[in-house]
Each structure stands twice: as structure tokens, then as C-alpha cells.
Design a protein around this motif. Structure first.
Motif, PDB file in Angstrom:
ATOM      1  N   MET A   1     -29.368-101.293 -56.484  1.00 29.77           N
ATOM      2  CA  MET A   1     -30.176-101.454 -55.280  1.00 29.77           C
ATOM      3  C   MET A   1     -29.419-102.332 -54.276  1.00 29.77           C
ATOM      4  O   MET A   1     -29.058-103.468 -54.581  1.00 29.77           O
ATOM      5  N   LEU A  95     -36.831 -99.484 -48.936  1.00 35.18           N
ATOM      6  CA  LEU A  95     -36.449 -98.759 -50.156  1.00 35.18           C
ATOM      7  C   LEU A  95     -35.476 -97.629 -49.842  1.00 35.18           C
ATOM      8  O   LEU A  95     -34.581 -97.338 -50.632  1.00 35.18           O
ATOM      9  N   ALA A  98     -32.212 -99.425 -49.316  1.00 34.72           N
ATOM     10  CA  ALA A  98     -31.784-100.003 -50.594  1.00 34.72           C
ATOM     11  C   ALA A  98     -31.267 -98.926 -51.542  1.00 34.72           C
ATOM     12  O   ALA A  98     -30.307 -99.140 -52.275  1.00 34.72           O
ATOM     13  N   SER A  99     -31.898 -97.740 -51.501  1.00 32.65           N
ATOM     14  CA  SER A  99     -31.515 -96.662 -52.423  1.00 32.65           C
ATOM     15  C   SER A  99     -30.147 -96.088 -52.116  1.00 32.65           C
ATOM     16  O   SER A  99     -29.510 -95.484 -52.964  1.00 32.65           O
TER      17      SER A  99
END
Lengths: 386, 386
Positions: A1, A95, A98-99
Motif C-alpha cells: 500500500m 484507496l 494507495a492501491s
């Protein structure tokens, strides 16, 4: 992450914007944020909004706004979790970045409420409560919060006027925020004499609706290079939790379990405790919610939230400053945008540009956005790292 | 970025479910998917829905459904991108699991439309079009698609009846799907004599609305262990793209640019070409959209989509089978749920459990969900890896 930072912010003043379309309202905030980030465009747009489908007869707001700000063809989607839609959009952007699927994202919250008749907006707001088990009984959203506050006063022995400082602090701070809907101080007397909305909630316990939009640009920290010329604001904690929508379905109607869960998770990710938080942008839609947030997030003992207000620990020089730019009470509460305003204000504080209400040496700030009367609560912790 | 697999699916038959509440409709699909995955619960719920705020007077569907299925306190949020809300929820679940922030997620799409009067639903559906520049002119959603189809017939010289096989194939396949709204074949004559809805779109070119919900459970591949006893269905491609909401704003109203962009990205991620796709669950809301999807996704030359239908290449034994479980036309189109039905059907095919319409040796399947008249298009490619 991947680690993620906020490098740009933008906001439209909360107001009755009868001269701005929904497109312009959200669009100006996005364009400001992208410009502030020093970028020409971003890869994806995450939009928080609650009621455009009914209040503005327009769904598909992701594509709708993306096109208008020059992001045609980019990925874009709308997130909805009632009054926490703004923070939902921010977390979704986080997210995605982050992914690794998305490199640059803009999160924006927008709500345009004042074009609609008041009765219609009251009905729209009640869709955040339980249609089958609450609204069908004829209860409005403010009435639900009034029931919670009434029970709170009874259980813990507080007087209604012990909540005055929540509103007085919010209005005092809002004076310095050019984007706040109300920029005037209120006195204790004004609080105590304010008209009753739904007993014991009076006009000064309740936040005003409004039209508004706020936005932030998120990028992976790894792409920033080492120590650029501007402050890096890193997202070090992010968590969301839910609870029963119907208040009567909860284990304890006076405890925000979803705030406890999401703040604990965020503290753990960030490796901090409530003592490390320099200021807290909480969700003071009603003053009772400010007290409950402080308790569930570990800043006050159960039933003791109002004490922090009474002892002036919530003002900018206090132990745990809240609503530092006016909060929902004075900045205003354009519901789906509010969570993004909170995050933008956290960034202002961490950049040390919160003129008039700057928390000295602010390094770690927290934002908490509440959907419904506590059924969806999202907590973010941001830290300045240079 | 972690690799992600689908290990559970669930769905409610598309129908007029006057006996099921919105909670039950979505809840049963989620419970079935979680059970099918062999789990007791999941960490987070991502819900796709378009119109519950107005049609069902209930927002905050994430927390609303999470609580009812026993996931109180879990993270939950609603995604909206008009008719592509289902795939938006799936992609959001995918990125959350891929990022490492969430370990097990359920994505669910739900829409409950048949309780509302037809005229109201027509108005709700038009919120997927541009309120300022399309709807204000009095145009409905089907009329927008009719304009596109009319221009298509004019530009490429097709006869309206050349589209017949899109509907005939969908209905023939739907017969075998117990969850389809319509389970009866239609003849060419029935197609040709069907009543006109908005010329040249007749009743057999248009998909029916309905009540329905479909769900899938997503987990990281790394947590599955090596070769468990059941087939692993991996998500090998996922991309979303937008376009102008207003059709007249597009460079070319007869080309789905967002489908081209999202399918190309998905092919690239998956390392495949259209020739590798064993079957394609496309968004045949209107038969013209089936043709445009085939073209923009690389299965037909520009203007030649109908040829694949005419030459019977879209049936289960053809070169590129589509609508293998009935498609939007026969399975039905509960708008915010449709994208999840498509993905659930892809998994059925890859598990080799698509009784009656199984694509022999199906290994790689693609789903494409369209929001608005092409303003938000999301493409997913799934592969069976054991």
C-alpha cells in the motif's frame, strides 16, 4: 500500500449560491485544488454528494463534473453515505491512489441545497434516517438528534446551556474563515435566548444547510521526490465504520460506536493516541454530536464531552481545539460537501495558513465525518512531515 | 497491488418484487454471496445503486444493508454512476482489497423500481442524462437512445430489423436463467411487429426495468492458498472511463469513447486481446448499445456491430457470445444492480455452471457496464486460473 499525501486544496464559500450552477459549484473547487497542486489535470475524480438526484434532478455527478473541469474521459464516480459522503469520497480517492491503480486523484464534496424549498430539504435530509422504522413514524432528522440530546441531559445531569461554548467557539472561529457561511460571533445570551427548533435543540445548537463544495488532490508520497519546497501533508490514518441507521437499534444511543471503531483504527494506523492530536475537525451538525464525538474518539470520558467546552479546552489555544474554521455550525453544513471541508481545513491548519485561528505548531490533525445520526463515521488523521 | 479473486456470488431474480423490501432484496443477494464464499462475514460492503434516495426515500444504503446482513460496524458505502453503479461498486471493492486496506469485501448492486409509478421512474432515469442541456429540452432517456440509433441507421445504411438477433439471442439465453425476468423465446416476427417505444426503438429493442440485486465476494488471491478445491476466478483487468453526459457534446455520438478507453486499459492489464475473450456480457439496455459496445471494444469494425448479430456470431456457440444469461433485455435491467448481474454471470460461466447456455471451456470473460448513454463505462476481465 503506497503512502499518500494531499498536495492541493480548493473550496467554494458556503452560502446561498443562487447564481452558481451545480457544475460551477463543484467545478470551481476542483479547479482550485488542481491548480493549488501545481498540476494541469488528474487521473480520476471521486465525488461525494447526498441529494443531487432529487434536489437537483441530476445523477451521474462524477462524469458530470469531470467533463466540466476538463477531465473528460478520466475515471469518475459518486460516493454517498448521507452527511459523510465527503469523507467517503476522500477515502475512496485514498484507496485508489494507495492501491497503485490511480496516480493522481481529486476528491470533491458538493451539495446544492438552497434552490429547493425548505420542506423538501427536510424530507431529503430524512432519507439519512431509517425510512421503515424512523421516518415512517413522522420524525425529522433534527427531532432524532433532539431525542438523543434530551436523553443525554437526563442521563448525565447536564443543563442544556452547558453546551453553549460549542456554538460560541464555532462562531468565534468562523469569523476568520472567508469561506464560512456565518462570520459573526455569538454571545452566551444569544445562545440562551435562541429560538427552539426541536427541544432541547435550539437554533444555535443546529448547523445551517448551504450550497458549497470543497476538494483535495491526492498523490503517492513516493512521487513527490525528497522534501519539495512546500509542506507535505501525509494521510497517516483512515478508517470507516457503520452502525444501525435507526437510533433505537443501537446498543447505546448515547455512544457513537462507529466513531470509536473508526478513530481507534485510525490511531493505530497512525501510531498515535488522542494526546498526539493537535486539533480535531469534528462533525458538530448539532452540539450534542460534538460532545458525543469527543467522547467516542477518546478526548473525554463518557458523559463528559460538555466539560471540555465549559472549561474552554476546545478553543484554538485549548487542549483539543475543534471547529477551528467555524465547524458545521458557522462554516455551514452543505451535507455531502462537509467531510471535504473538514479535510481541507485540516490541511490549512497543517500548512499553517489558518489565518486568525491557527493552532500554533500544528503537526497532526484529525477530521471526523458523521453520516446519519451516527450510522456511518469516517475518521482521517493527517500529518505534516516537513 | 494485490491480485484479487471472486470467491462467492449471489443474486435475486429480477422481477416485480412487491413482497420484498429494499433491505431483503439486497440482503438476500449479499447473504447468498457470503455463504457461497464459505465465509461467515466480510470486512466491508460496497453498494451500487442509482435511485433509492428518490424512488425508495432511503439514502445511506451502505450502512442500511450492512446492518441487516449482520455486518453492523463494518465499513460500508454506496457508489453511484447511473446505470453503471453496479460495476462502480465492484471496482471500488476491488481497489479496497487490492490496496491492502480491506481483506474481504462484498460488492452488491441493488435497485427497487417497480413500486414507483412508471412516469416517476421515467423521470428518475432521465437524471442519468444532462439536466441542463438534455432533460430541460423534454427528452427522455429512451428518446436519447432513439436519436443515436436513428443516426446510426442513416450513417451506416442498416435496416432497423437488422438488429433483431440481439433481442432474439438475449431472450433465447434468458430461458435458461432462473434469475431472468423474461424466460421466453421471441421470434423474428415478434421483434418486427413489436410496438414502437421511441422510433426506431421498439419494445424488443428496449430492456425492461425491474427489482433486483446481485453480489460478489472479493478476496486477495494470496489468501486463497495454492489450488483450493474450487475454481479460482481472478480479476485480471478493471478500468473505468467517462465521456460528456450530453450526447451532443461528444466528438462522435456513434462511438463509445469511454468503452474504447476502458476496454483497452483492461486488455492491457490482462495482457489479452479481444480474440482471447471467450464471451462478453455487454450492456444491451437498447439493442443499439450492444452494437456500439461491440465496436468500441474491438469486436467489430466501426458501423459493423449488427453484422455479428446477423451472422449469428453472438449466440453461445458463436465467435463472441453476448448476453449469455439473457442480458439486460431478458434478464432485466434494475439499473444500479445490472453491473453486478453481469459480473455474477461472468463468474457462473467461468465456473462452468451456466446451465443451458454454457460457453464450452470458458476461461476468460468480460463484462462492460454503461452509465447514462455512454458517459461512464466500466470494463472488467475475469479469468479462471485452475
Amino acid at each position: 500500500m503506497r503512502e499518500v499525501a494531499v498536495i492541493g486544496i480548493g473550496q467554494t464559500k458556503v452560502d446561498e449560491h443562487w447564481d452558481l450552477s451545480l457544475r460551477e459549484l463543484a467545478g470551481f473547487a476542483v479547479l482550485d485544488a488542481v491548480k493549488d497542486a501545481g498540476l494541469d489535470q488528474v487521473d480520476a475524480l471521486y465525488l461525494g454528494n447526498m441529494m443531487s438526484g432529487s434536489a437537483n434532478h441530476q445523477q451521474q455527478l462524477g462524469a458530470y463534473i469531470a467533463d466540466w473541469v476538463g477531465l473528460r474521459y478520466a475515471e469518475a464516480v459518486k460516493l454517498e453515505s448521507a452527511c459523510s459522503s465527503g469523507a467517503s469520497a476522500f477515502r475512496s480517492a485514498l484507496l485508489a491512489v494507495a492501491s497503485g491503480a490511480v496516480d493522481t486523484a481529486v476528491a470533491v464534496g458538493v451539495e446544492k441545497m438552497t434552490d429547493s424549498p425548505g420542506a423538501e430539504i427536510t424530507a431529503e435530509l430524512s432519507t439519512a434516517a431509517d425510512a421503515d422504522w424512523e421516518v415512517s413514524q413522522g420524525i425529522s432528522f433534527v427531532a432524532l438528534n433532539a431525542l438523543i440530546m434530551k436523553r443525554y441531559l437526563y442521563e448525565y445531569g447536564w443543563d442544556k446551556n452547558d453546551f453553549a461554548n460549542f456554538s460560541i467557539n464555532a462562531h468565534a472561529n468562523g469569523v476568520h474563515n472567508p469561506n464560512a457561511r456565518f462570520r459573526k460571533k455569538i454571545s452566551r445570551e444569544q445562545y440562551e435566548k435562541a429560538g427552539m427548533v426541536s427541544e432541547p435543540i435550539n437554533l444555535m445548537d443546529a448547523s445551517p444547510i448551504g450550497d458549497g463544495a470543497a476538494a483535495a488532490v491526492l498523490v503517492p508520497v513516493e512521487k513527490l521526490g525528497s522534501l519539495p519546497g512546500y509542506p507535505i501533508i501525509k494521510i497517516i490514518g483512515s478508517a470507516a465504520a457503520t452502525d444501525s441507521i435507526a437510533v433505537h437499534g443501537r446498543k447505546d444511543p448515547l455512544w457513537l460506536t462507529a466513531a470509536e471503531i473508526s478513530s481507534k483504527k485510525a490511531y493505530q494506523q497512525a501510531g498515535v493516541t488522542p494526546q498526539d492530536i493537535d486539533f480535531f475537525e469534528l462533525h458538530d451538525a448539532f452540539s450534542i454530536m460534538a460532545a458525543l464525538s469527543l467522547e467516542a474518539s477518546g478526548f473525554a470520558e463518557r458523559g463528559q464531552g460538555p466539560r471540555l467546552a465549559l472549561e474552554n479546552e476546545i478553543i484554538p489555544t485549548g487542549k483539543i481545539p475543534i471547529a477551528t474554521r467555524g465547524g458545521l455550525k458557522a462554516r455551514g453544513h452543505p451535507v455531502g460537501a462537509t467531510g471535504m471541508y473538514q479535510l481541507v481545513e485540516v490541511v490549512e491548519q497543517l500548512r499553517h495558513t489558518a489565518h486568525g485561528t491557527q493552532i500554533e505548531g500544528a503537526k497532526i490533525g484529525m477530521a471526523q465525518n458523521i453520516g446519519g445520526s451516527g450510522s456511518n463515521i469516517i475518521t482521517h488523521i493527517l500529518k505534516r512531515i516537513n
